[in-house]
Each structure stands twice: as C-alpha cells, then as structure tokens.
Design an enzyme around this catalytic site. Sequence first.
Site, PDB file in Angstrom:
ATOM      1  N   ARG A   4       0.833  -1.208   0.000  1.00  0.00           N
ATOM      2  CA  ARG A   4       0.000   0.000   0.000  1.00  0.00           C
ATOM      3  C   ARG A   4       0.864   1.254   0.000  1.00  0.00           C
ATOM      4  O   ARG A   4       2.010   1.244   0.451  1.00  0.00           O
ATOM      5  CB  ARG A   4      -0.987  -0.002   1.156  1.00  0.00           C
ATOM      6  CG  ARG A   4      -0.380  -0.100   2.504  1.00  0.00           C
ATOM      7  CD  ARG A   4      -1.464  -0.238   3.568  1.00  0.00           C
ATOM      8  NE  ARG A   4      -0.979  -0.907   4.747  1.00  0.00           N
ATOM      9  CZ  ARG A   4      -1.743  -1.537   5.613  1.00  0.00           C
ATOM     10  NH1 ARG A   4      -3.041  -1.605   5.423  1.00  0.00           N
ATOM     11  NH2 ARG A   4      -1.229  -2.108   6.671  1.00  0.00           N
TER      12      ARG A   4
ATOM     13  N   GLU B  89      -3.166   5.889   4.096  1.00  0.00           N
ATOM     14  CA  GLU B  89      -2.754   4.882   3.111  1.00  0.00           C
ATOM     15  C   GLU B  89      -3.809   4.674   2.032  1.00  0.00           C
ATOM     16  O   GLU B  89      -5.016   4.766   2.306  1.00  0.00           O
ATOM     17  CB  GLU B  89      -2.520   3.543   3.828  1.00  0.00           C
ATOM     18  CG  GLU B  89      -1.407   3.608   4.843  1.00  0.00           C
ATOM     19  CD  GLU B  89      -1.375   2.422   5.782  1.00  0.00           C
ATOM     20  OE1 GLU B  89      -0.275   2.057   6.225  1.00  0.00           O
ATOM     21  OE2 GLU B  89      -2.435   1.857   6.100  1.00  0.00           O
TER      22      GLU B  89
ATOM     23  N   ALA C  70     -11.402  -0.630  19.313  1.00  0.00           N
ATOM     24  CA  ALA C  70     -12.475  -0.668  18.306  1.00  0.00           C
ATOM     25  C   ALA C  70     -12.564  -2.000  17.563  1.00  0.00           C
ATOM     26  O   ALA C  70     -13.648  -2.465  17.217  1.00  0.00           O
ATOM     27  CB  ALA C  70     -12.266   0.481  17.312  1.00  0.00           C
TER      28      ALA C  70
ATOM     29  N   THR D 298      -3.263  -3.935  19.593  1.00  0.00           N
ATOM     30  CA  THR D 298      -3.049  -2.691  20.329  1.00  0.00           C
ATOM     31  C   THR D 298      -2.638  -1.586  19.355  1.00  0.00           C
ATOM     32  O   THR D 298      -2.225  -1.875  18.226  1.00  0.00           O
ATOM     33  CB  THR D 298      -1.937  -2.872  21.381  1.00  0.00           C
ATOM     34  OG1 THR D 298      -0.696  -3.096  20.708  1.00  0.00           O
ATOM     35  CG2 THR D 298      -2.231  -4.044  22.302  1.00  0.00           C
TER      36      THR D 298
ATOM     37  N   ASP E 178       1.041  -2.666  12.206  1.00  0.00           N
ATOM     38  CA  ASP E 178       0.669  -2.693  10.783  1.00  0.00           C
ATOM     39  C   ASP E 178       1.228  -1.494  10.042  1.00  0.00           C
ATOM     40  O   ASP E 178       0.639  -1.001   9.096  1.00  0.00           O
ATOM     41  CB  ASP E 178      -0.862  -2.756  10.638  1.00  0.00           C
ATOM     42  CG  ASP E 178      -1.552  -1.553  11.267  1.00  0.00           C
ATOM     43  OD1 ASP E 178      -0.885  -0.781  11.990  1.00  0.00           O
ATOM     44  OD2 ASP E 178      -2.756  -1.374  11.026  1.00  0.00           O
TER      45      ASP E 178
HETATM   46  P1  NAD Z   1      -8.024   1.426  19.250  1.00  0.00           P
HETATM   47  O1  NAD Z   1      -7.189   2.628  19.459  1.00  0.00           O
HETATM   48  O2  NAD Z   1      -9.513   1.546  19.240  1.00  0.00           O
HETATM   49  O3  NAD Z   1      -7.666   0.321  20.364  1.00  0.00           O
HETATM   50  C1  NAD Z   1      -6.361  -0.025  20.713  1.00  0.00           C
HETATM   51  C2  NAD Z   1      -6.341  -0.458  22.178  1.00  0.00           C
HETATM   52  O4  NAD Z   1      -5.017  -0.920  22.495  1.00  0.00           O
HETATM   53  C3  NAD Z   1      -6.664   0.680  23.144  1.00  0.00           C
HETATM   54  O5  NAD Z   1      -7.762   0.306  23.962  1.00  0.00           O
HETATM   55  C4  NAD Z   1      -5.366   0.835  23.963  1.00  0.00           C
HETATM   56  O6  NAD Z   1      -5.603   1.196  25.297  1.00  0.00           O
HETATM   57  C5  NAD Z   1      -4.765  -0.556  23.841  1.00  0.00           C
HETATM   58  N1  NAD Z   1      -3.335  -0.656  24.077  1.00  0.00           N
HETATM   59  C6  NAD Z   1      -2.330   0.161  23.632  1.00  0.00           C
HETATM   60  N2  NAD Z   1      -1.132  -0.305  24.052  1.00  0.00           N
HETATM   61  C7  NAD Z   1      -1.376  -1.453  24.730  1.00  0.00           C
HETATM   62  C8  NAD Z   1      -0.541  -2.390  25.391  1.00  0.00           C
HETATM   63  N3  NAD Z   1       0.769  -2.253  25.418  1.00  0.00           N
HETATM   64  N4  NAD Z   1      -1.119  -3.472  25.998  1.00  0.00           N
HETATM   65  C9  NAD Z   1      -2.479  -3.624  25.988  1.00  0.00           C
HETATM   66  N5  NAD Z   1      -3.332  -2.755  25.374  1.00  0.00           N
HETATM   67  C10 NAD Z   1      -2.781  -1.681  24.763  1.00  0.00           C
HETATM   68  O7  NAD Z   1      -7.505   0.772  17.899  1.00  0.00           O
HETATM   69  P2  NAD Z   1      -8.215  -0.344  16.980  1.00  0.00           P
HETATM   70  O8  NAD Z   1      -9.057   0.292  15.922  1.00  0.00           O
HETATM   71  O9  NAD Z   1      -8.801  -1.407  17.840  1.00  0.00           O
HETATM   72  O10 NAD Z   1      -6.914  -0.911  16.248  1.00  0.00           O
HETATM   73  C11 NAD Z   1      -5.911  -1.593  16.981  1.00  0.00           C
HETATM   74  C12 NAD Z   1      -4.686  -1.730  16.123  1.00  0.00           C
HETATM   75  O11 NAD Z   1      -4.965  -2.599  15.023  1.00  0.00           O
HETATM   76  C13 NAD Z   1      -4.220  -0.408  15.503  1.00  0.00           C
HETATM   77  O12 NAD Z   1      -2.801  -0.345  15.621  1.00  0.00           O
HETATM   78  C14 NAD Z   1      -4.626  -0.501  14.057  1.00  0.00           C
HETATM   79  O13 NAD Z   1      -3.780   0.242  13.216  1.00  0.00           O
HETATM   80  C15 NAD Z   1      -4.509  -1.989  13.827  1.00  0.00           C
HETATM   81  N6  NAD Z   1      -5.341  -2.496  12.735  1.00  0.00           N
HETATM   82  C16 NAD Z   1      -4.813  -3.477  11.982  1.00  0.00           C
HETATM   83  C17 NAD Z   1      -5.559  -4.003  10.942  1.00  0.00           C
HETATM   84  C18 NAD Z   1      -4.988  -5.108  10.108  1.00  0.00           C
HETATM   85  O14 NAD Z   1      -5.568  -5.441   9.077  1.00  0.00           O
HETATM   86  N7  NAD Z   1      -3.907  -5.728  10.524  1.00  0.00           N
HETATM   87  C19 NAD Z   1      -6.845  -3.508  10.673  1.00  0.00           C
HETATM   88  C20 NAD Z   1      -7.375  -2.534  11.502  1.00  0.00           C
HETATM   89  C21 NAD Z   1      -6.608  -2.030  12.544  1.00  0.00           C
END
Ligand code: NAD
Length: 356
Positions: free
Chosen positions: A55, A66, A149, A211, A237
Amino acid sequence: MSAPVPSERAYVPFVSVDSMMQLIHRIGIEQMLAGIAAYIEEDFRRWELFDKTPRVAAHSKEGVIELMPTSDGITYGFKYVNGHPKNTKEGLQTVTAFGLLADVYTGYPVLLTEMTVLTALRTAATSAVVAKHLAPKGARTMAMIGNGAQSEFQALAMKKICGIDSLRLYDIDPQATAKLLRNLEGQGFSLVVCASAEEAVQGAEIITTCTADKQNATVLNDNMVGAGVHINAIGGDCHGKTELARAILSRADVFVEYPPQTRIEGEIQQMPEDFPVTEIWQVITGQAAGRIDDRQITLFDGVGFATEDFSALRYVRDQLSGTGLYQNLDMLADPDDPRDLFGMVQRAAPAAEETA
Ligand code: NAD
C-alpha cells in the site's frame, strides 16, 4: 433504490455509515463475518490473478494515511485508510476508511462505501480465516490483548468461524476492557478480565494482539509464549509500529499476506530481509504446510492487504440488491454526447439563489 437515472448522469451506489449498520443488522453480524470470510478465502484461492502492490503510505508524526489498490482484471478496488493511535485521546477513531469498486472495462465506479465499520469486519474475518487454517484444532480460548475498536469484531469472528467461546481480556486502559465486557455480554462467551498480558495468555490457544501505539512496543515477551499456540498479531501494521519481542519471531513459523508489504509494515520488519515466511494463500490452497504439529508456534503477522478489502467490497455489493440501503450519488459526469462535457455544463440550470 431504483430512482430513474436522468440523462447526463451515471449514478454511483453509495453505502453510508448508517446503511452499513442497517445492513449488518439485516444480515446478522456473525453471518456477515462468515460471508465476508468466505469471500476473503475465495480471493486468497485466486491470489495469482490479482494486481498486487504494497500500500501507498503517507507518514506523519501523528499517524499514517494509506491507499490500498488491487484488481482481479474485471473489477478494480481501493481503500483509503488512516492509522492515528493518538486519535482516541481526542475522541476520534484510530482507524477510519472508505472504499470504492470500479468496472475495469469502462473505468466507471460501481460502488462507494464507508469502510470504517467494514474494515473491522474484514480484519476480523481475515484473522478467523487464517486461524481456521493455523490454530490448534479444537481451540476454545483466546487471549484478547488490546480491547479497542477492533476487539469485539475479532472475538465474534473467532467464535463463528473457529469455535472460540472463552476470552481472556487485557488492555492498559481498564475502560476499554469494561466497554468490551458490556458489548459482548450475553453473546455466548465466558469473559475473564486479566491484570496483565502475561495473565491473559495463560491457557489461551489463540493470542490476538490488537493494540495501537506508534512505536516498537513489546506487548508479548518471549517467555509469555508457550509451545503450540497460534498468535494473531494484527496491531503492528505500519513501519516503526510492532507488538512482539523479536525472539518470538525466531521461535515461530511466520505466515503473512503479501511479503513485500509485510516486510515494511509487519512484525518481521524487525528481522533481516530474507527472514523466511509463508504466504497464507499458499496454505489455503494446499501448496504450503500450515500447522504441522501441536508444539509448533504459528504466527500470523497480519497487516491487512488490499485483496481483503476488495473481498469485503465485493461482498457488500452482492448483498445490496433489493435492500434500499444505498443512495445514488451524483459523482460522475456522463454527458449523452461523451465529447460534449462543456455543453452539459452550459445546459445545467443555475440553482436559484438563496433569499434572506
Ligand atoms: P483502538 O485505538 O480503538 O484500540 C487499541 C487499544 O489498544 C486501546 O484500547 C489501547 O488502550 C490498547 N493498548 C495500547 N497499548 C497497549 C498495550 N501495550 N497493551 C495492551 N493494550 C494496549 O484501535 P483499533 O481500531 O482497535 O486498532 C488496533 C490496532 O490494530 C491499531 O494499531 C490498528 O492500526 C490496527 N489495525 C490493523 C488491521 C490489520 O488489518 N492488521 C486492521 C485494523 C486495525
């Protein structure tokens, strides 16, 4: 909606956030996760057909924006998505997205849709498709580290597709875990709140790390990962954003979506460029081995790839007919005489001026 299409317009079906939520309620969330998973698996099976590119990422101090394009030669799709871990502190989403499908033959868009909710569904469906192929057989317990989320969607997809019915929860923010507990109450899970990631992984056959932190974090240490588990690491990611201790990668068999993208963005950015990985489409098509014994640690280094969004967009387009859950968007000028774009502008009646 079947509003007549006036001349000089080619309307594009648009699925708003509200329509997407209505579609989920109409189909049922677990059914929709299963449906999207089936499309994702089908597209992994025809992997070689797709145009593939890492991407296109625009980084800033705060996050990343992205574009994720792909095509199967008949349909083209892309997603616009951001990742801003600091956003939640400002009352905003970490990840928001919208996406588009177009007809390769004409180049005309055929669907525009919100993809913030759809990304959560497709990410969860992808995790579950991969876990179906790699997790220990009969797995029922998952550690869910990061309760933001994406988390409920991850849990429901793992339940529907892999039979997970016990969740061990940990988040550095107890309010995130409390929110997850509220949302998943009565959904067929046994829910255990844990005081640390170390406690959460006890007895879990699947460990999901989801996270958000714009840094090389260590959510899982090497000594927390026992033999035989499947790790679904999806929070790291982006370049400079990882979740796992490097030593875990050396002990695990690592499975990825598209190596040129994952080597930039995934956990394996910590490893040398020739670090061995297996592409998940090869496991799904039977060309490569997945889990081979019950002591093996399998690790899905999931970063999210364009074909998964394409699959989710295809699924949504196929469900829309007869639902009325879209608006026809006037976003494409299409004059009756294709060369008379100027004439079309001239013929347009000026809008009446607003009177005070
Ligand atoms: P979000 O911000 O809603 O939730 C992330 C959670 O992680 C928060 O509640 C935060 O308190 C917690 N957190 C942070 N550091 C932590 C730690 N060390 N230990 C435990 N908990 C911790 O984000 P989201 O929308 O749920 O997304 C989470 C992650 O997934 C993001 O980094 C996002 O970029 C990634 N993501 C990846 C994909 C994929 O296809 N791989 C798709 C969507 C999101």
